[in-house]
Design a protein around this motif. Structure first.
Motif, PDB file in Angstrom:
ATOM      1  N   ALA A 192       0.817  -1.218   0.000  1.00  0.00           N
ATOM      2  CA  ALA A 192       0.000   0.000   0.000  1.00  0.00           C
ATOM      3  C   ALA A 192       0.848   1.265   0.000  1.00  0.00           C
ATOM      4  CB  ALA A 192      -0.914   0.000   1.225  1.00  0.00           C
ATOM      5  N   ASN A 193       2.116   1.159   0.403  1.00  0.00           N
ATOM      6  CA  ASN A 193       2.944   2.356   0.564  1.00  0.00           C
ATOM      7  C   ASN A 193       3.817   2.657  -0.643  1.00  0.00           C
ATOM      8  OD1 ASN A 193       4.522   0.106   0.875  1.00  0.00           O
ATOM      9  ND2 ASN A 193       5.619   0.842   2.674  1.00  0.00           N
ATOM     10  N   ARG A 194       3.720   1.846  -1.716  1.00  0.00           N
ATOM     11  CA  ARG A 194       4.521   2.088  -2.915  1.00  0.00           C
ATOM     12  C   ARG A 194       3.790   1.512  -4.120  1.00  0.00           C
ATOM     13  NH1 ARG A 194       6.729  -2.708  -4.360  1.00  0.00           N
ATOM     14  NH2 ARG A 194       7.054  -4.238  -2.727  1.00  0.00           N
ATOM     15  N   PRO A 195       4.178   1.921  -5.325  1.00  0.00           N
ATOM     16  CA  PRO A 195       3.523   1.364  -6.516  1.00  0.00           C
ATOM     17  C   PRO A 195       3.769  -0.137  -6.648  1.00  0.00           C
ATOM     18  CG  PRO A 195       4.773   3.336  -7.078  1.00  0.00           C
ATOM     19  CD  PRO A 195       5.107   2.991  -5.656  1.00  0.00           C
ATOM     20  N   VAL A 196       2.822  -0.801  -7.228  1.00  0.00           N
ATOM     21  CA  VAL A 196       2.917  -2.243  -7.437  1.00  0.00           C
ATOM     22  C   VAL A 196       3.878  -2.511  -8.586  1.00  0.00           C
ATOM     23  CG1 VAL A 196       1.632  -4.313  -8.079  1.00  0.00           C
ATOM     24  CG2 VAL A 196       0.579  -2.606  -6.604  1.00  0.00           C
ATOM     25  N   GLY A 197       4.777  -3.456  -8.389  1.00  0.00           N
ATOM     26  CA  GLY A 197       5.734  -3.820  -9.423  1.00  0.00           C
ATOM     27  C   GLY A 197       5.461  -5.216  -9.953  1.00  0.00           C
ATOM     28  N   ARG A 198       6.197  -5.569 -10.979  1.00  0.00           N
ATOM     29  CA  ARG A 198       6.028  -6.890 -11.587  1.00  0.00           C
ATOM     30  C   ARG A 198       6.307  -8.005 -10.580  1.00  0.00           C
ATOM     31  NH1 ARG A 198       7.142  -8.931 -17.227  1.00  0.00           N
ATOM     32  NH2 ARG A 198       7.358 -11.166 -16.958  1.00  0.00           N
ATOM     33  N   ALA A 199       7.323  -7.828  -9.762  1.00  0.00           N
ATOM     34  CA  ALA A 199       7.674  -8.852  -8.771  1.00  0.00           C
ATOM     35  C   ALA A 199       6.544  -9.049  -7.756  1.00  0.00           C
ATOM     36  CB  ALA A 199       8.966  -8.474  -8.060  1.00  0.00           C
ATOM     37  N   ASP A 200       5.854  -7.956  -7.398  1.00  0.00           N
ATOM     38  CA  ASP A 200       4.729  -8.062  -6.468  1.00  0.00           C
ATOM     39  C   ASP A 200       3.613  -8.920  -7.056  1.00  0.00           C
ATOM     40  OD1 ASP A 200       5.977  -6.374  -4.600  1.00  0.00           O
ATOM     41  OD2 ASP A 200       5.219  -4.604  -5.638  1.00  0.00           O
ATOM     42  N   VAL A 201       3.318  -8.703  -8.330  1.00  0.00           N
ATOM     43  CA  VAL A 201       2.247  -9.457  -8.980  1.00  0.00           C
ATOM     44  C   VAL A 201       2.643 -10.924  -9.127  1.00  0.00           C
ATOM     45  CG1 VAL A 201       0.879  -9.682 -11.083  1.00  0.00           C
ATOM     46  CG2 VAL A 201       1.379  -7.425 -10.170  1.00  0.00           C
ATOM     47  N   GLU A 202       3.897 -11.174  -9.481  1.00  0.00           N
ATOM     48  CA  GLU A 202       4.352 -12.553  -9.641  1.00  0.00           C
ATOM     49  C   GLU A 202       4.398 -13.292  -8.303  1.00  0.00           C
ATOM     50  OE1 GLU A 202       8.064 -12.260 -11.695  1.00  0.00           O
ATOM     51  OE2 GLU A 202       7.092 -11.936 -13.632  1.00  0.00           O
ATOM     52  N   ALA A 203       4.692 -12.590  -7.216  1.00  0.00           N
ATOM     53  CA  ALA A 203       4.790 -13.228  -5.904  1.00  0.00           C
ATOM     54  C   ALA A 203       3.430 -13.409  -5.232  1.00  0.00           C
ATOM     55  CB  ALA A 203       5.705 -12.410  -5.000  1.00  0.00           C
ATOM     56  N   MET A 204       2.412 -12.720  -5.719  1.00  0.00           N
ATOM     57  CA  MET A 204       1.100 -12.779  -5.079  1.00  0.00           C
ATOM     58  C   MET A 204       0.476 -14.153  -5.305  1.00  0.00           C
ATOM     59  SD  MET A 204      -2.204 -10.311  -5.627  1.00  0.00           S
ATOM     60  CE  MET A 204      -2.365 -10.738  -7.333  1.00  0.00           C
ATOM     61  N   ARG A 205       0.022 -14.777  -4.238  1.00  0.00           N
ATOM     62  CA  ARG A 205      -0.660 -16.058  -4.301  1.00  0.00           C
ATOM     63  C   ARG A 205      -1.996 -15.918  -3.594  1.00  0.00           C
ATOM     64  NH1 ARG A 205       2.166 -16.492  -7.813  1.00  0.00           N
ATOM     65  NH2 ARG A 205       4.048 -17.696  -7.990  1.00  0.00           N
ATOM     66  N   LEU A 206      -3.050 -16.123  -4.334  1.00  0.00           N
ATOM     67  CA  LEU A 206      -4.381 -16.017  -3.771  1.00  0.00           C
ATOM     68  C   LEU A 206      -4.754 -17.340  -3.102  1.00  0.00           C
ATOM     69  CD1 LEU A 206      -6.082 -14.213  -6.757  1.00  0.00           C
ATOM     70  CD2 LEU A 206      -5.427 -13.206  -4.586  1.00  0.00           C
ATOM     71  N   PRO A 207      -5.385 -17.284  -1.926  1.00  0.00           N
ATOM     72  CA  PRO A 207      -5.754 -18.526  -1.240  1.00  0.00           C
ATOM     73  C   PRO A 207      -6.900 -19.232  -1.960  1.00  0.00           C
ATOM     74  CG  PRO A 207      -6.537 -16.627  -0.017  1.00  0.00           C
ATOM     75  CD  PRO A 207      -5.716 -16.099  -1.144  1.00  0.00           C
ATOM     76  N   MET A 208      -6.884 -20.532  -1.884  1.00  0.00           N
ATOM     77  CA  MET A 208      -7.915 -21.343  -2.520  1.00  0.00           C
ATOM     78  C   MET A 208      -9.139 -21.432  -1.615  1.00  0.00           C
ATOM     79  SD  MET A 208      -6.714 -22.339  -5.426  1.00  0.00           S
ATOM     80  CE  MET A 208      -7.742 -23.705  -5.881  1.00  0.00           C
ATOM     81  N   ALA A 209     -10.288 -21.536  -2.233  1.00  0.00           N
ATOM     82  CA  ALA A 209     -11.544 -21.734  -1.514  1.00  0.00           C
ATOM     83  C   ALA A 209     -12.171 -23.021  -2.046  1.00  0.00           C
ATOM     84  CB  ALA A 209     -12.463 -20.539  -1.741  1.00  0.00           C
ATOM     85  N   VAL A 210     -13.372 -23.308  -1.582  1.00  0.00           N
ATOM     86  CA  VAL A 210     -14.039 -24.543  -1.976  1.00  0.00           C
ATOM     87  C   VAL A 210     -14.232 -24.598  -3.486  1.00  0.00           C
ATOM     88  CG1 VAL A 210     -16.151 -25.890  -1.720  1.00  0.00           C
ATOM     89  CG2 VAL A 210     -15.162 -24.730   0.258  1.00  0.00           C
ATOM     90  N   ARG A 211     -14.630 -23.512  -4.077  1.00  0.00           N
ATOM     91  CA  ARG A 211     -14.894 -23.478  -5.517  1.00  0.00           C
ATOM     92  C   ARG A 211     -13.887 -22.612  -6.261  1.00  0.00           C
ATOM     93  NH1 ARG A 211     -21.330 -22.851  -6.295  1.00  0.00           N
ATOM     94  NH2 ARG A 211     -21.915 -24.889  -5.522  1.00  0.00           N
ATOM     95  N   GLY A 212     -12.656 -22.685  -5.937  1.00  0.00           N
ATOM     96  CA  GLY A 212     -11.656 -21.894  -6.648  1.00  0.00           C
ATOM     97  C   GLY A 212     -11.004 -20.887  -5.728  1.00  0.00           C
ATOM     98  N   TYR A 213     -11.126 -19.605  -6.061  1.00  0.00           N
ATOM     99  CA  TYR A 213     -10.524 -18.533  -5.271  1.00  0.00           C
ATOM    100  C   TYR A 213     -11.613 -17.729  -4.571  1.00  0.00           C
ATOM    101  CZ  TYR A 213      -6.287 -19.522  -7.873  1.00  0.00           C
ATOM    102  OH  TYR A 213      -5.199 -20.131  -8.412  1.00  0.00           O
ATOM    103  N   ARG A 214     -11.221 -17.064  -3.495  1.00  0.00           N
ATOM    104  CA  ARG A 214     -12.176 -16.208  -2.770  1.00  0.00           C
ATOM    105  C   ARG A 214     -12.427 -14.949  -3.594  1.00  0.00           C
ATOM    106  NH1 ARG A 214     -13.048 -18.058   2.162  1.00  0.00           N
ATOM    107  NH2 ARG A 214     -11.502 -19.441   3.065  1.00  0.00           N
ATOM    108  N   MET A 215     -13.684 -14.696  -3.832  1.00  0.00           N
ATOM    109  CA  MET A 215     -14.063 -13.590  -4.701  1.00  0.00           C
ATOM    110  C   MET A 215     -13.591 -12.248  -4.148  1.00  0.00           C
ATOM    111  SD  MET A 215     -17.827 -12.562  -6.191  1.00  0.00           S
ATOM    112  CE  MET A 215     -18.275 -14.248  -6.327  1.00  0.00           C
ATOM    113  N   THR A 216     -13.678 -12.043  -2.851  1.00  0.00           N
ATOM    114  CA  THR A 216     -13.269 -10.751  -2.287  1.00  0.00           C
ATOM    115  C   THR A 216     -11.776 -10.515  -2.448  1.00  0.00           C
ATOM    116  OG1 THR A 216     -13.064 -11.784  -0.105  1.00  0.00           O
ATOM    117  CG2 THR A 216     -15.148 -10.693  -0.605  1.00  0.00           C
ATOM    118  N   ASP A 217     -10.970 -11.570  -2.275  1.00  0.00           N
ATOM    119  CA  ASP A 217      -9.519 -11.413  -2.445  1.00  0.00           C
ATOM    120  C   ASP A 217      -9.168 -11.095  -3.891  1.00  0.00           C
ATOM    121  OD1 ASP A 217      -9.113 -11.934   0.225  1.00  0.00           O
ATOM    122  OD2 ASP A 217      -8.694 -14.064  -0.073  1.00  0.00           O
ATOM    123  N   VAL A 218      -9.808 -11.776  -4.817  1.00  0.00           N
ATOM    124  CA  VAL A 218      -9.549 -11.536  -6.238  1.00  0.00           C
ATOM    125  C   VAL A 218     -10.010 -10.133  -6.630  1.00  0.00           C
ATOM    126  CG1 VAL A 218     -10.106 -12.279  -8.574  1.00  0.00           C
ATOM    127  CG2 VAL A 218      -9.650 -13.981  -6.817  1.00  0.00           C
TER     128      VAL A 218
END
Length: 130
Positions: A45-71
């Motif tokens: 939140a304190n700096r612009p998002v970079g390519r490494a941030d996007v590549e390192a981001m892992r969304l948690p799995m839910a019963v039917r895929g990914y959590r909609m709020t996190d995505v």
């Protein structure tokens, strides 16, 4: 006859194993209560998002895929970053276009004080040649 006794013995062993598993585990819960998995490493939140941030981001799995709020949160943040960068790029391009227009139409920085502009000199030469 041997097959009958073999199948009967096998069925008794399976029933006994299932019974022991169900009755033997009665003292404790079969499944432990686990806290739902949440996005623990959100985008910075304190700096612009970079390519490494996007590549390192892992969304948690839910019963039917990914959590909609996190995505939705991650995509909203990335969309805002892209819109901000697009606006900044457009601002820089317009400033560059303005600077180039000034350089083309602006005063001649290489002429000496008191000299006539180069276009007027060429026009005077043509008039003198008539």
């Amino acid at each position: 006859m041997r097959v009958f006794w073999f199948l009967l013995l096998t069925m008794v062993v399976v029933v006994a194993a299932v019974t022991l598993a169900v009755v033997g585990g009665g003292g404790s819960a079969v499944l432990q209560e686990v806290e739902p998995e949440r996005l623990t490493d959100p985008l910075p939140a304190n700096r612009p998002v970079g390519r490494a941030d996007v590549e390192a981001m892992r969304l948690p799995m839910a019963v039917r895929g990914y959590r909609m709020t996190d995505v939705d949160e991650a995509l909203g943040r990335l969309g805002a970053e892209l819109a901000e960068r697009d606006a900044h790029i457009a601002e820089l391009e317009s400033a560059l276009a303005g600077a180039q227009a000034t350089a083309v139409n602006g005063p001649d920085l290489f002429k000496q004080p008191g000299e006539a502009p180069a276009a007027e000199d060429g026009q005077q030469d043509r008039e003198d040649g008539r």
